[in-house]
Design a protein around this motif. Structure first.
Motif, short mmCIF file in Angstrom:
data_model
loop_
_atom_site.label_atom_id
_atom_site.label_comp_id
_atom_site.label_asym_id
_atom_site.label_seq_id
_atom_site.Cartn_x
_atom_site.Cartn_y
_atom_site.Cartn_z
N GLU A 192 -30.18 33.95 -70.68
CA GLU A 192 -31.02 34.71 -71.91
C GLU A 192 -32.33 35.33 -71.20
O GLU A 192 -32.96 35.93 -71.79
CB GLU A 192 -31.29 33.87 -72.99
N HIS A 193 -32.29 34.94 -69.81
CA HIS A 193 -33.74 35.56 -69.08
C HIS A 193 -33.83 37.10 -69.08
O HIS A 193 -32.82 37.62 -68.44
CB HIS A 193 -33.81 34.92 -67.72
N PRO A 194 -34.79 37.49 -69.82
CA PRO A 194 -34.88 39.17 -69.89
C PRO A 194 -34.96 39.86 -68.63
O PRO A 194 -34.53 40.81 -68.62
CB PRO A 194 -36.15 39.29 -70.77
N GLY A 195 -35.52 39.03 -67.57
CA GLY A 195 -35.40 39.84 -66.18
C GLY A 195 -34.08 39.42 -65.56
O GLY A 195 -33.83 40.01 -64.40
N TYR A 206 -44.39 38.89 -62.18
CA TYR A 206 -43.43 39.32 -63.61
C TYR A 206 -44.06 38.99 -64.89
O TYR A 206 -43.64 39.63 -65.70
CB TYR A 206 -42.26 39.36 -63.21
N HIS A 207 -44.95 37.97 -65.12
CA HIS A 207 -45.18 37.62 -66.44
C HIS A 207 -46.90 37.48 -66.53
O HIS A 207 -47.37 37.12 -65.45
CB HIS A 207 -44.40 36.09 -66.76
N ASN A 208 -47.17 37.10 -67.77
CA ASN A 208 -48.69 36.36 -67.96
C ASN A 208 -48.78 35.07 -68.53
O ASN A 208 -47.61 34.60 -68.83
CB ASN A 208 -49.38 37.58 -68.63
N SER A 219 -49.03 33.88 -71.25
CA SER A 219 -48.46 33.31 -72.40
C SER A 219 -47.03 32.72 -72.54
O SER A 219 -46.53 32.11 -73.37
CB SER A 219 -48.62 34.31 -73.56
N ILE A 220 -46.14 33.44 -71.39
CA ILE A 220 -44.71 32.83 -71.31
C ILE A 220 -44.78 31.56 -71.04
O ILE A 220 -44.06 30.79 -71.50
CB ILE A 220 -44.49 33.83 -69.94
N LEU A 221 -45.66 31.06 -70.11
CA LEU A 221 -45.57 29.68 -69.45
C LEU A 221 -45.77 28.78 -70.90
O LEU A 221 -44.85 27.91 -71.01
CB LEU A 221 -46.43 29.19 -68.42
N GLY A 273 -43.42 44.44 -75.37
CA GLY A 273 -43.15 43.25 -74.78
C GLY A 273 -43.54 43.10 -73.31
O GLY A 273 -43.92 44.30 -72.70
N GLY A 274 -43.43 41.81 -72.81
CA GLY A 274 -43.83 41.65 -71.44
C GLY A 274 -45.17 41.90 -71.10
O GLY A 274 -46.06 41.66 -71.94
N GLN A 275 -45.55 42.05 -69.76
CA GLN A 275 -46.89 42.08 -69.37
C GLN A 275 -47.78 43.10 -70.10
O GLN A 275 -49.13 42.59 -70.27
CB GLN A 275 -46.91 42.50 -67.83
C1 HEM Z 1 -39.99 29.47 -66.31
C2 HEM Z 1 -39.28 30.33 -65.72
C3 HEM Z 1 -39.48 31.78 -66.52
C4 HEM Z 1 -39.48 32.23 -67.86
C5 HEM Z 1 -39.40 31.35 -68.96
C6 HEM Z 1 -39.22 33.68 -67.92
C7 HEM Z 1 -39.33 34.09 -69.03
C8 HEM Z 1 -39.36 35.76 -68.91
C9 HEM Z 1 -39.46 36.58 -70.20
C10 HEM Z 1 -39.78 36.20 -71.48
C11 HEM Z 1 -39.20 37.91 -69.96
C12 HEM Z 1 -39.71 39.03 -70.72
C13 HEM Z 1 -40.92 39.73 -70.56
C14 HEM Z 1 -42.17 38.83 -70.93
O1 HEM Z 1 -42.39 38.68 -72.18
O2 HEM Z 1 -43.00 38.85 -70.02
C15 HEM Z 1 -39.13 37.82 -68.28
C16 HEM Z 1 -38.83 39.04 -67.77
C17 HEM Z 1 -38.79 38.93 -66.24
N1 HEM Z 1 -38.92 37.95 -65.68
FE1 HEM Z 1 -39.03 35.95 -65.86
N2 HEM Z 1 -39.05 34.13 -66.66
C18 HEM Z 1 -39.16 33.00 -65.72
C19 HEM Z 1 -38.90 32.86 -64.53
C20 HEM Z 1 -38.91 34.09 -63.68
C21 HEM Z 1 -38.88 34.25 -61.99
C22 HEM Z 1 -39.10 32.97 -61.12
C23 HEM Z 1 -38.69 35.63 -61.87
C24 HEM Z 1 -38.54 36.07 -60.48
C25 HEM Z 1 -38.02 35.54 -59.40
C26 HEM Z 1 -38.67 36.19 -63.01
C27 HEM Z 1 -38.61 37.65 -62.93
C28 HEM Z 1 -38.70 38.31 -64.10
C29 HEM Z 1 -38.57 39.81 -64.11
C30 HEM Z 1 -38.37 40.60 -63.09
C31 HEM Z 1 -38.65 40.25 -65.48
C32 HEM Z 1 -38.72 41.74 -66.24
C33 HEM Z 1 -40.05 42.36 -66.13
C34 HEM Z 1 -40.33 43.65 -66.62
O3 HEM Z 1 -39.42 43.98 -67.59
O4 HEM Z 1 -41.01 44.35 -66.17
N3 HEM Z 1 -38.92 35.30 -64.00
N4 HEM Z 1 -39.11 36.70 -67.88
#
Ligand code: HEM
Length: 553
Positions: free
Chosen positions: A36-39, A59-61, A63-65, A508-510
C-alpha cells in the motif's frame, strides 16, 4: 519501543516477504505496508534490510513517521542512544550570553534609562529556531507582551497539535470533516472558553473545564492569540474553521449581549464542546453589505415569538450547528431595522445544505433556509433594531482571528519552503543556494514579520481599551491589517508553491500543506470584509476617529 537489533540482524530481513528498513536508527517492518506504500513497493525492496534514512527524508516530512510509527516500528538499533535523533521541540537550555549594547562611532544609540533594568527577560528559545518560522519571542528575542504562562500554553497546544492533529489533518481535509472528538477536546481542554475575547474569569462559572497551563485569572488576549496561532500550524484553514470558525464568531454576541437566562441555559453545553454554534449573517444577496439583508423576523400576535423566514449562505459550521446567531430584519430598510436572534435548531423549520467550496473543505460551509421558525423573544441578542451594533462589535474579533490565521499560514508556507529548499537539489545545488529562491524567502519573511508586529500592537491596544473604544478606534487599523495579512498569505502561498513545484500541484505528500493553503486563500481574502472593502474602510474610519481626536488637516 524496547526491542534492540544490530544492523546485521536487520540486514537478514531483506526480502519482499520479510522487509525491514532503518530510519534514524529505528527499525520498521514494512513487509505488509509495501503493497500500500504510495511510493511503490519496489522502491522499498531496494533498501530492504538497510539504513534508508537518507532516502526516507528525501521523499517525506516528519508527520509521516508520526503517523506510521506505532503501526510499523518494531524496535531500534542497539547503537541508538537514549536521546532522540531529531532536535526536541524545546532545545536544551543553554547558558545565556549577556549581550552588552554598544554603539559604533556615528551611530545614535539611546542610553539605557532606569526602566531598562526592569525590562522583561527574554524567554528560553523554543521550537526549531528557523529564522522567521516562528514569532521572534519564540527565539529568545525580547518582548513586552509574553511571559512564562504564554510559553506554557504554547508548549501545551503544540504538543496536542503535533501528536493528534498534524498527522491526520490531510485525511480530515480530504474527508471534509474533522472528527467530533477533536472539537469535544477543544471544550475539555478549556480552549473554547478562552477564544471569545472575554476574560476567562467571567466564563469560569459557566464551565467546569479550564486550561491546564494557565489559571483563568492570568488569561489575556495574547493567550487567545497564541492558541489560534499554534492551532494554525497544522496548515489547514478547514481545520481552524471547523474548530473555531463558527464558535469564535457566533458565540461572542451571545455572551456579550444575550440575556442572562439565555446565557446560563446554553453556554455550559457550548463551552464543554457538546453543542455547536455559528454566526448566520451573510445571504445570497447580502455579503459585506449587511445593512441590506432580507431574512425577516416578525413578532407573533401574542408578542412571545419572532417568526423567522429567509435564507443564509456561506455559513461556517452551519451543517452541524445547534444554535445560529442570526441577523434578521425586524424593522424598516437599512441598518436600523436589523436585529440579532439566537435561533435554535430544535425549534424546527431549519434546513441546512452543505456547500462545495474551493477551500477550507472541513469547515462545513452551509446554505441555510429558515421557514416559519419560532424564536422566543428571550432569544433576542441586544436590542430590537439595534443589531447592527452587535454585528459591528463582533467584526473586530472576527477579523483579528482571520489575521492570526493568515499570518501563521504565511509562516507555514515559508517554513515548509525553507525546509524543502534545504533538501531539494537542482542544477547541482540545493535550492537555498540559489539567490532567486532566497529572494522569494526574503520577500515572504519581511511581509510576515511586519504584519505580525502590527498584530501584536493591535492585540495590546484591544487589551487596554474597552469594547466600544476598541470598535471605534481600532476598527480601521484592524480592517487594514486584515487586508495586509490576506495579501501576505496569498503571496506566501504562491511563492511556496513555486518553490515546491509539482509537489504542491498534486494533493498530499510533502507539498500537502502548501497545496491546501493555496486553495484556502480566497476563504480569507473574501469573507469578514473583502480586501477592497477593508482598505476603503481603514481610511474612512481612521479619518472619522482622528477628526474627533482633533486632527488638523
Ligand atoms: C516507514 C517507512 C515509510 C513510510 C511509512 C512511507 C510512507 C509514505 C507515504 C504515506 C507516502 C505518500 C506521500 C506522503 O504523504 O508523503 C509515501 C510516498 C513516497 N515514498 Fe514512502 N514511506 C516509507 C519509506 C520510504 C522509503 C524508504 C522510500 C525510498 C527508498 C520511500 C519513497 C517514497 C516515494 C518516492 C514516495 C512518492 C513521493 C512523491 O509522490 O513525490 N518511502 N511514502
Amino acid at each position: 519501543m524496547s526491542q534492540r537489533f544490530s544492523a546485521a540482524d536487520v540486514a537478514t530481513h531483506n526480502k519482499a516477504d520479510n522487509l525491514w528498513i532503518i530510519v534514524d536508527e529505528d527499525v520498521y517492518d514494512v513487509t505488509k505496508f509495501a503493497d500500500e506504500h504510495p511510493g511503490g513497493k519496489k522502491i522499498l525492496q531496494r533498501v530492504a534490510g538497510k539504513d534508508a534514512s537518507k532516502q526516507f527524508w528525501k521523499y517525506h516530512n516528519e508527520s509521516i513517521l508520526k503517523k506510521y510509527q506505532k503501526k510499523l516500528q518494531v524496535g531500534s538499533l542497539d547503537t541508538k542512544k537514549a536521546a532522540p535523533p531529531t532536535p526536541p521541540a524545546t532545545p536544551p537550555q543553554v547558558e545565556k550570553e549577556v549581550v552588552k549594547p554598544s554603539a559604533e562611532p556615528g551611530v545614535i544609540a539611546p542610553t539605557a534609562g532606569a526602566d531598562a533594568a526592569e525590562e522583561a527577560e527574554a524567554l528560553d528559545p523554543y521550537g526549531e529556531l528557523i529564522p522567521y518560522a516562528d514569532p521572534s519571542w519564540y527565539q529568545s528575542y525580547h518582548s513586552p507582551y509574553f511571559n512564562q504562562t504564554h510559553a506554557d500554553l504554547r508548549a501545551e497546544v503544540r504538543q496536542w497539535v503535533e501528536d493528534e492533529i498534524m498527522p491526520n489533518v490531510t485525511e480530515w481535509d480530504e474527508a471534509k470533516k474533522v472528527p467530533d472528538t477533536i472539537y469535544k477536546q477543544m471544550g475539555e481542554r478549556g480552549y473554547l472558553a478562552g477564544l471569545l475575547g472575554v476574560h476567562y474569569t467571567k466564563l469560569a462559572p459557566l464551565t467546569k473545564n479550564t486550561v491546564k497551563s494557565v489559571p483563568p485569572e492570568k488569561w489575556d488576549l495574547f493567550h487567545e492569540m497564541l492558541l489560534t496561532d499554534e492551532l494554525s500550524r497544522a496548515g489547514s484553514g478547514g481545520l481552524i474553521w471547523n474548530l473555531i470558525g463558527g464558535f469564535g464568531i457566533g458565540c461572542p454576541p451571545v455572551v456579550k449581549f444575550g440575556k442572562k437566562e439565555l446565557v446560563q441555559r446554553i453556554l455550559p453545553g457550548i463551552l464543554s464542546g457538546d453543542k455547536r454554534i455559528c454566526l448566520a449573517i451573510t445571504e445570497p444577496d447580502a455579503g459585506s453589505d449587511v445593512a441590506n439583508l432580507t431574512c425577516e423576523a416578525k413578532l407573533s400576535e401574542d408578542g412571545k415569538h419572532y417568526i423567522v423566514n429567509g435564507e443564509k449562505k456561506w455559513i461556517t459550521n452551519g451543517i452541524w450547528s445547534d444554535y445560529f446567531t442570526t441577523a434578521v430584519r425586524t424593522g424598516g430598510p437599512g441598518m436600523n431595522g436589523v436585529s440579532v436572534l439566537l435561533i435554535e435548531r430544535s425549534a424546527g423549520g431549519v434546513s441546512a445544505r452543505k456547500m462545495d467550496c474551493q477551500g477550507v473543505w472541513s469547515s462545513g460551509t452551509t446554505y441555510i433556509t429558515f421557514e416559519d421558525v419560532k424564536v422566543p423573544v428571550e432569544n433576542l441578542i441586544g436590542k430590537e433594531n439595534q443589531g447592527f451594533k452587535v454585528i459591528m462589535t463582533n467584526f473586530n474579533h472576527e477579523r483579528i482571528g482571520i489575521i492570526i490565521q493568515c499570518l501563521r499560514f504565511s509562516r507555514v508556507c515559508y517554513e515548509e519552503s525553507m525546509k524543502y529548499a534545504h533538501k531539494r537539489k537542482t542544477f547541482g545545488k540545493r535550492l537555498i543556494d540559489h539567490p532567486v529562491i532566497r529572494l522569494k524567502l526574503a520577500h515572504m519573511a519581511r511581509q510576515i514579520e511586519a504584519s505580525y508586529n502590527w498584530l501584536e500592537n493591535l492585540i495590546y491596544q484591544c487589551q487596554k481599551m474597552g469594547e466600544t473604544e476598541a470598535m471605534l478606534k481600532l476598527g480601521g487599523a484592524i480592517a487594514s491589517l486584515k487586508a495586509q495579512s490576506t495579501v501576505t498569505f496569498e503571496f506566501c502561498a504562491r511563492e511556496a508553491s513555486q518553490i515546491f513545484g509539482g509537489l504542491s500541484y498534486s494533493r498530499g505528500g510533502q507539498g500537502a500543506k502548501v497545496e491546501r493553503l493555496y486553495r484556502d486563500v480566497r476563504a480569507y481574502a473574501i469573507p469578514g470584509g473583502s480586501e477592497e472593502i477593508m482598505l476603503d474602510l481603514s481610511i474612512r474610519q481612521a479619518l472619522r476617529v482622528h477628526k474627533v481626536l482633533g486632527m488638523k488637516l
